[in-house]
Design a protein around this motif. Structure first.
Motif, PDB file in Angstrom:
ATOM      1  N   TYR A 183      -3.049 -16.167   2.865  1.00  0.00           N
ATOM      2  CA  TYR A 183      -3.322 -15.969   1.435  1.00  0.00           C
ATOM      3  C   TYR A 183      -2.154 -16.338   0.539  1.00  0.00           C
ATOM      4  N   GLU A 240       0.843  -1.184   0.000  1.00  0.00           N
ATOM      5  CA  GLU A 240       0.000   0.000   0.000  1.00  0.00           C
ATOM      6  C   GLU A 240       0.885   1.244   0.000  1.00  0.00           C
ATOM      7  N   SER A 241       0.426   2.393  -0.530  1.00  0.00           N
ATOM      8  CA  SER A 241      -0.823   2.569  -1.237  1.00  0.00           C
ATOM      9  C   SER A 241      -0.612   2.677  -2.738  1.00  0.00           C
ATOM     10  N   SER A 242       0.539   3.224  -3.142  1.00  0.00           N
ATOM     11  CA  SER A 242       0.694   3.576  -4.560  1.00  0.00           C
ATOM     12  C   SER A 242       0.870   2.368  -5.466  1.00  0.00           C
ATOM     13  N   ILE A 278      -1.055  -0.239  -5.344  1.00  0.00           N
ATOM     14  CA  ILE A 278      -2.337  -0.943  -5.499  1.00  0.00           C
ATOM     15  C   ILE A 278      -2.940  -0.765  -6.893  1.00  0.00           C
ATOM     16  N   ALA A 279      -2.976   0.468  -7.410  1.00  0.00           N
ATOM     17  CA  ALA A 279      -3.638   0.696  -8.709  1.00  0.00           C
ATOM     18  C   ALA A 279      -2.934  -0.059  -9.847  1.00  0.00           C
ATOM     19  N   ARG A 335       0.631  -4.519   4.099  1.00  0.00           N
ATOM     20  CA  ARG A 335       0.260  -3.341   4.879  1.00  0.00           C
ATOM     21  C   ARG A 335       1.482  -2.775   5.586  1.00  0.00           C
ATOM     22  N   PRO A 387      -5.405 -12.836  -8.269  1.00  0.00           N
ATOM     23  CA  PRO A 387      -5.618 -11.889  -7.175  1.00  0.00           C
ATOM     24  C   PRO A 387      -4.367 -11.061  -6.865  1.00  0.00           C
ATOM     25  N   VAL A 388      -4.607  -9.962  -6.190  1.00  0.00           N
ATOM     26  CA  VAL A 388      -3.534  -9.078  -5.708  1.00  0.00           C
ATOM     27  C   VAL A 388      -3.535  -9.131  -4.190  1.00  0.00           C
ATOM     28  N   ILE A 389      -2.350  -9.186  -3.594  1.00  0.00           N
ATOM     29  CA  ILE A 389      -2.257  -8.984  -2.142  1.00  0.00           C
ATOM     30  C   ILE A 389      -1.446  -7.726  -1.910  1.00  0.00           C
ATOM     31  N   PHE A 390      -1.989  -6.792  -1.128  1.00  0.00           N
ATOM     32  CA  PHE A 390      -1.137  -5.653  -0.790  1.00  0.00           C
ATOM     33  C   PHE A 390      -0.644  -5.760   0.642  1.00  0.00           C
ATOM     34  N   VAL A 426      -3.656  -3.899  -9.309  1.00  0.00           N
ATOM     35  CA  VAL A 426      -4.998  -4.436  -9.618  1.00  0.00           C
ATOM     36  C   VAL A 426      -5.270  -4.417 -11.125  1.00  0.00           C
ATOM     37  N   THR A 446       3.547  -6.144   6.434  1.00  0.00           N
ATOM     38  CA  THR A 446       2.961  -7.427   6.835  1.00  0.00           C
ATOM     39  C   THR A 446       2.048  -7.991   5.751  1.00  0.00           C
ATOM     40  N   VAL A 447       2.094  -9.319   5.642  1.00  0.00           N
ATOM     41  CA  VAL A 447       1.203 -10.055   4.745  1.00  0.00           C
ATOM     42  C   VAL A 447       0.669 -11.249   5.533  1.00  0.00           C
ATOM     43  N   SER A 448      -0.637 -11.462   5.453  1.00  0.00           N
ATOM     44  CA  SER A 448      -1.236 -12.599   6.147  1.00  0.00           C
ATOM     45  C   SER A 448      -0.752 -13.914   5.528  1.00  0.00           C
TER      46      SER A 448
END
Lengths: 191, 191
Positions: free
Chosen positions: B113, B58-60, B62-63, B80, B75-78, B66, B108-110
């Motif tokens: 996923y 995040e944030s820049s 993401i666009a 945090r 899918p995309v994972i961003f 996606v 961090t990434v969960s």
């Protein structure tokens, strides 16, 4: 949006404190094809509103906002919650209180990208108390531009945000409206 | 990508300290149609890499992520940068130092996923010292998954990130490569 309700039932998780976790498809992992269909839905609902720009907040608002912008062929501006080194211009600012985090953030939008005749659509992933939307409405007010509507992916209808927005006469469209999250169960409002 | 170079020349602004400001179309206001073509370009460059997932921050990021995910149908994972209330699971974490802000963020990434057979494409808006990409590579390493490539919108080729990534044998594609920002002028690397 039926497909969204099914997605929430299938992939959402209810945590304590009325928290609905949808990070499998919406705000950590993003299901891009599904997000495209969310953009289509918003584009269709607001197609007659003569939108010129979409306004959202980083980070979780960005994906639904860009998918909507793509289909309305308008740019997206995302308000920043944190200071940016390169965002040094004259800024519109508003304070956004987060009930869940119990912190206040200042959100900022560069004055440069708002034009006097803009009609903005505000998009966000969640609507609960409405603080984020009210921050963006405050920025639109400072910029003296028209707000054509507010589009929300998931509305927690049992919290006051939605009613407060509608009380201002604003065109609000929420793609899923949650009546309650009691006992770990997601109950939707009747259509 | 010729159209991106032209966009940077037209809408970019060179600030002191080798900062290139592109918040008119990339990281504050987003030109959604143009971002779609950036996604097309990445999808085409990595089409044979059997990508299963896109990883960004995040944030820049993401666009562009996606828009690429939309065209690769993955899918995309961003990751945090800030603690999330609902992101409470087991997490992969890495430290990312920002030279410009002189701060260190934990990203961090969960774990949930990332699957054992994933082949991820890392996407980001800028590449300078490469700290963000190395943070995501560290997460991929912890998760023991393959990195199929790294896609960057704007590479500052005069800073060490790109060479360090290529030295690891990683497939790097940067859509615009900047040779220098001296005297307020953007000079691109020859194709």
């Amino acid at each position: 949006m039926k497909a969204l309700e099914e997605k929430i039932k299938q992939d959402g998780e209810v945590l304590s404190g009325d928290v609905l976790k949808v990070d499998r498809f919406l705000n950590h992992q993003i299901d891009t094809d599904f997000m495209f269909s969310i953009g289509q839905e918003f584009a269709q609902k607001f197609q007659d509103e003569k939108i010129t720009k979409i306004l959202t907040i980083e980070s979780s608002g960005i994906a639904p906002a860009v998918m909507t912008g793509l289909q309305l062929h308008v740019p997206v501006i995302f308000a920043r919650k944190h200071k940016s080194l390169t965002l040094t211009d004259d800024l519109y600012t508003a304070n956004v209180y987060s009930f869940t985090k119990q912190t206040e953030n200042q959100i900022t939008v560069s004055r440069k990208y708002i034009e006097p005749n803009d009609r903005v659509l505000i998009i966000d992933d969640f609507l609960a108390n409405g603080q984020a939307v009210f921050g963006l409405l405050e920025i639109a007010k400072q910029a003296q531009i028209e707000v054509a509507g507010v589009g929300i992916v998931i509305e927690k209808s049992f919290q006051p945000g939605a009613d407060k927005i509608k009380a201002q006469g604003i065109h609000l469209e929420s793609l899923a409206r949650i009546k309650s999250l009691t006992d770990g169960q997601v109950e939707f409002m009747p259509e």
